[in-house]
Write a protein that holds these residues in place. Structure first.
Motif, PDB file in Angstrom:
ATOM      1  N   GLY A  26       0.846  -1.188   0.000  1.00 30.10           N
ATOM      2  CA  GLY A  26       0.000   0.000   0.000  1.00 30.10           C
ATOM      3  C   GLY A  26       0.878   1.233   0.000  1.00 30.10           C
ATOM      4  N   ALA A  27       1.966   1.173  -0.769  1.00 29.00           N
ATOM      5  CA  ALA A  27       3.056   2.143  -0.678  1.00 29.00           C
ATOM      6  C   ALA A  27       2.692   3.523  -1.201  1.00 29.00           C
ATOM      7  N   GLY A  28       1.742   3.594  -2.114  1.00 31.05           N
ATOM      8  CA  GLY A  28       1.314   4.890  -2.617  1.00 31.05           C
ATOM      9  C   GLY A  28       2.450   5.707  -3.205  1.00 31.05           C
ATOM     10  N   THR A  29       2.464   6.991  -2.875  1.00 33.56           N
ATOM     11  CA  THR A  29       3.427   7.925  -3.452  1.00 33.56           C
ATOM     12  C   THR A  29       4.834   7.753  -2.900  1.00 33.56           C
ATOM     13  N   GLY A  30       4.981   7.000  -1.812  1.00 35.01           N
ATOM     14  CA  GLY A  30       6.326   6.690  -1.333  1.00 35.01           C
ATOM     15  C   GLY A  30       6.798   7.451  -0.112  1.00 35.01           C
ATOM     16  N   ILE A  31       5.876   7.980   0.686  1.00 34.77           N
ATOM     17  CA  ILE A  31       6.293   8.688   1.899  1.00 34.77           C
ATOM     18  C   ILE A  31       7.128   7.772   2.787  1.00 34.77           C
ATOM     19  N   LEU A  32       6.655   6.552   3.004  1.00 37.65           N
ATOM     20  CA  LEU A  32       7.434   5.599   3.798  1.00 37.65           C
ATOM     21  C   LEU A  32       8.582   5.008   2.988  1.00 37.65           C
ATOM     22  N   SER A  33       8.365   4.723   1.709  1.00 38.52           N
ATOM     23  CA  SER A  33       9.419   4.124   0.885  1.00 38.52           C
ATOM     24  C   SER A  33      10.692   4.954   0.928  1.00 38.52           C
ATOM     25  N   ARG A  34      10.546   6.262   0.874  1.00 33.66           N
ATOM     26  CA  ARG A  34      11.719   7.146   0.925  1.00 33.66           C
ATOM     27  C   ARG A  34      12.473   6.973   2.248  1.00 33.66           C
ATOM     28  N   GLN A  35      11.733   6.870   3.334  1.00 38.26           N
ATOM     29  CA  GLN A  35      12.366   6.684   4.636  1.00 38.26           C
ATOM     30  C   GLN A  35      13.112   5.351   4.695  1.00 38.26           C
ATOM     31  N   LEU A  36      12.528   4.311   4.135  1.00 43.46           N
ATOM     32  CA  LEU A  36      13.165   2.990   4.148  1.00 43.46           C
ATOM     33  C   LEU A  36      14.403   2.973   3.262  1.00 43.46           C
ATOM     34  N   LEU A  37      14.318   3.591   2.096  1.00 44.32           N
ATOM     35  CA  LEU A  37      15.480   3.651   1.204  1.00 44.32           C
ATOM     36  C   LEU A  37      16.634   4.406   1.858  1.00 44.32           C
ATOM     37  N   SER A  38      16.319   5.454   2.593  1.00 43.03           N
ATOM     38  CA  SER A  38      17.370   6.230   3.256  1.00 43.03           C
ATOM     39  C   SER A  38      18.060   5.430   4.351  1.00 43.03           C
ATOM     40  N   ARG A  39      17.388   4.408   4.857  1.00 46.39           N
ATOM     41  CA  ARG A  39      17.974   3.529   5.867  1.00 46.39           C
ATOM     42  C   ARG A  39      18.806   2.418   5.239  1.00 46.39           C
ATOM     43  N   GLY A  40      18.739   2.269   3.933  1.00 44.97           N
ATOM     44  CA  GLY A  40      19.500   1.237   3.245  1.00 44.97           C
ATOM     45  C   GLY A  40      18.756  -0.055   3.019  1.00 44.97           C
ATOM     46  N   ALA A  41      17.435  -0.069   3.284  1.00 46.18           N
ATOM     47  CA  ALA A  41      16.656  -1.290   3.101  1.00 46.18           C
ATOM     48  C   ALA A  41      16.476  -1.604   1.611  1.00 46.18           C
ATOM     49  N   ASP A  42      16.322  -2.879   1.312  1.00 46.60           N
ATOM     50  CA  ASP A  42      16.016  -3.360  -0.031  1.00 46.60           C
ATOM     51  C   ASP A  42      14.498  -3.371  -0.157  1.00 46.60           C
ATOM     52  N   VAL A  43      13.927  -2.364  -0.848  1.00 48.35           N
ATOM     53  CA  VAL A  43      12.489  -2.107  -0.802  1.00 48.35           C
ATOM     54  C   VAL A  43      11.820  -2.458  -2.124  1.00 48.35           C
ATOM     55  N   ILE A  44      10.663  -3.111  -2.029  1.00 51.92           N
ATOM     56  CA  ILE A  44       9.764  -3.254  -3.151  1.00 51.92           C
ATOM     57  C   ILE A  44       8.444  -2.605  -2.747  1.00 51.92           C
ATOM     58  N   ALA A  45       7.960  -1.662  -3.552  1.00 56.54           N
ATOM     59  CA  ALA A  45       6.717  -0.945  -3.263  1.00 56.54           C
ATOM     60  C   ALA A  45       5.578  -1.593  -4.040  1.00 56.54           C
ATOM     61  N   VAL A  46       4.493  -1.915  -3.338  1.00 55.55           N
ATOM     62  CA  VAL A  46       3.338  -2.549  -3.970  1.00 55.55           C
ATOM     63  C   VAL A  46       2.107  -1.699  -3.704  1.00 55.55           C
ATOM     64  N   ASP A  47       1.359  -1.383  -4.768  1.00 59.14           N
ATOM     65  CA  ASP A  47       0.141  -0.586  -4.634  1.00 59.14           C
ATOM     66  C   ASP A  47      -0.697  -0.779  -5.893  1.00 59.14           C
ATOM     67  N   PRO A  48      -2.027  -0.710  -5.780  1.00 60.06           N
ATOM     68  CA  PRO A  48      -2.863  -0.831  -6.978  1.00 60.06           C
ATOM     69  C   PRO A  48      -3.000   0.463  -7.764  1.00 60.06           C
ATOM     70  N   ASP A  49      -2.568   1.584  -7.182  1.00 58.62           N
ATOM     71  CA  ASP A  49      -2.765   2.898  -7.783  1.00 58.62           C
ATOM     72  C   ASP A  49      -1.535   3.284  -8.609  1.00 58.62           C
ATOM     73  N   THR A  50      -1.636   3.154  -9.912  1.00 57.65           N
ATOM     74  CA  THR A  50      -0.486   3.419 -10.775  1.00 57.65           C
ATOM     75  C   THR A  50      -0.066   4.886 -10.742  1.00 57.65           C
TER      76      THR A  50
END
Length: 244
Positions: free
Chosen positions: A53-77
């Motif tokens: 439910g990653a959406g626009t990436g508010i959390l994804s950005r925080q995770l990437l900045s921590r060095g996590a290997d992130v895959i974002a999944v959402d139905p909203d293209t």
């Protein structure tokens, strides 16, 4: 009561306000996000994380900045177009990810849109053994009278239930929870924009939207005057579950 199909449809409409969403919706406090690492010595760099439910990436950005290997999944293209993480179009109930492929699933601001039982089964499928689910919920701190009134005017639906704990099943058991208080600075226009990112606004007609905006501006002018910016109180509710 909103039917599951209608609820899911509402949850796919935020891409229409993607830019505004990123500007006025707050991020997630570090201490709430780091609940995921409780009792673990490895850091974020060692984790394969699904931002569900990653959406626009508010959390994804925080995770990437921590060095996590992130895959974002959402139905909203439309929302995913703004997300900086590698992404996949999918739902909580059907992510399209391989089984046992992630160590951690984080659901930020989206759990209430899911079919809980079906989502739990899918999350359990994609988690590696011993994997974890972190649910993050940012909401207006409606324990404060003026914020409760603000929430009601914008039809935010933010209700604090201290006794609530997620029990989705599928072998996912609660192992920790945390409440983190924080604020975000907004001016009156920003608060109106915040209302524009809410599902009530997105599914309303122009007359209803105009009434909500007028009521908000009147409240912040006459009943709770705001000049310049105001620190809007929030709480982040964090729930950590582990696959047993």
């Amino acid at each position: 009561m909103v039917r599951p199909r209608a609820r899911a449809a509402h949850g796919r409409g935020f891409g229409a306000q993607a830019e505004v969403y990123d500007e006025v919706r707050p991020g997630y406090p570090d201490s709430a996000v780091d609940l995921a690492l409780t009792d673990r010595s490895d850091g974020w760099e060692a984790l394969r994380v699904c931002d569900l439910g990653a959406g626009t990436g508010i959390l994804s950005r925080q995770l990437l900045s921590r060095g996590a290997d992130v895959i974002a999944v959402d139905p909203d293209t439309a929302a995913l177009e703004r997300n900086p993480a590698p992404s996949r179009v999918g739902t909580a109930e059907d992510t399209g990810l391989e089984s046992d492929s992630v160590d951690l699933v984080i659901v930020a601001q989206a759990w209430h849109w899911f079919d809980e039982a079906a989502a739990a089964a899918e999350i359990a499928r994609i988690l590696a053994p011993g994997g974890r689910l972190l649910i993050l919920i940012n909401q207006l701190d409606v324990r404060i009278d003026w914020v409760l009134r603000l929430s009601r005017i914008m039809h935010a639906g933010d209700v604090y239930r201290p006794q609530y704990r997620p029990e989705p099943g599928a072998g996912l058991e609660l192992v920790g929870d945390r409440l983190v208080e924080f604020t975000t600075a907004l001016d009156v226009d920003g608060i109106v924009d915040l209302a524009r990112t809410r599902s009530y606004w997105l599914r309303s007609n122009e007359a209803t939207r105009s009434r909500v905006e007028s009521n908000l501006r009147g409240y912040l002018r006459d009943e709770h005057p705001v000049t310049g910016t105001v620190d809007v109180p929030y709480m982040c509710l964090a729930y950590l579950l582990e696959l047993k």
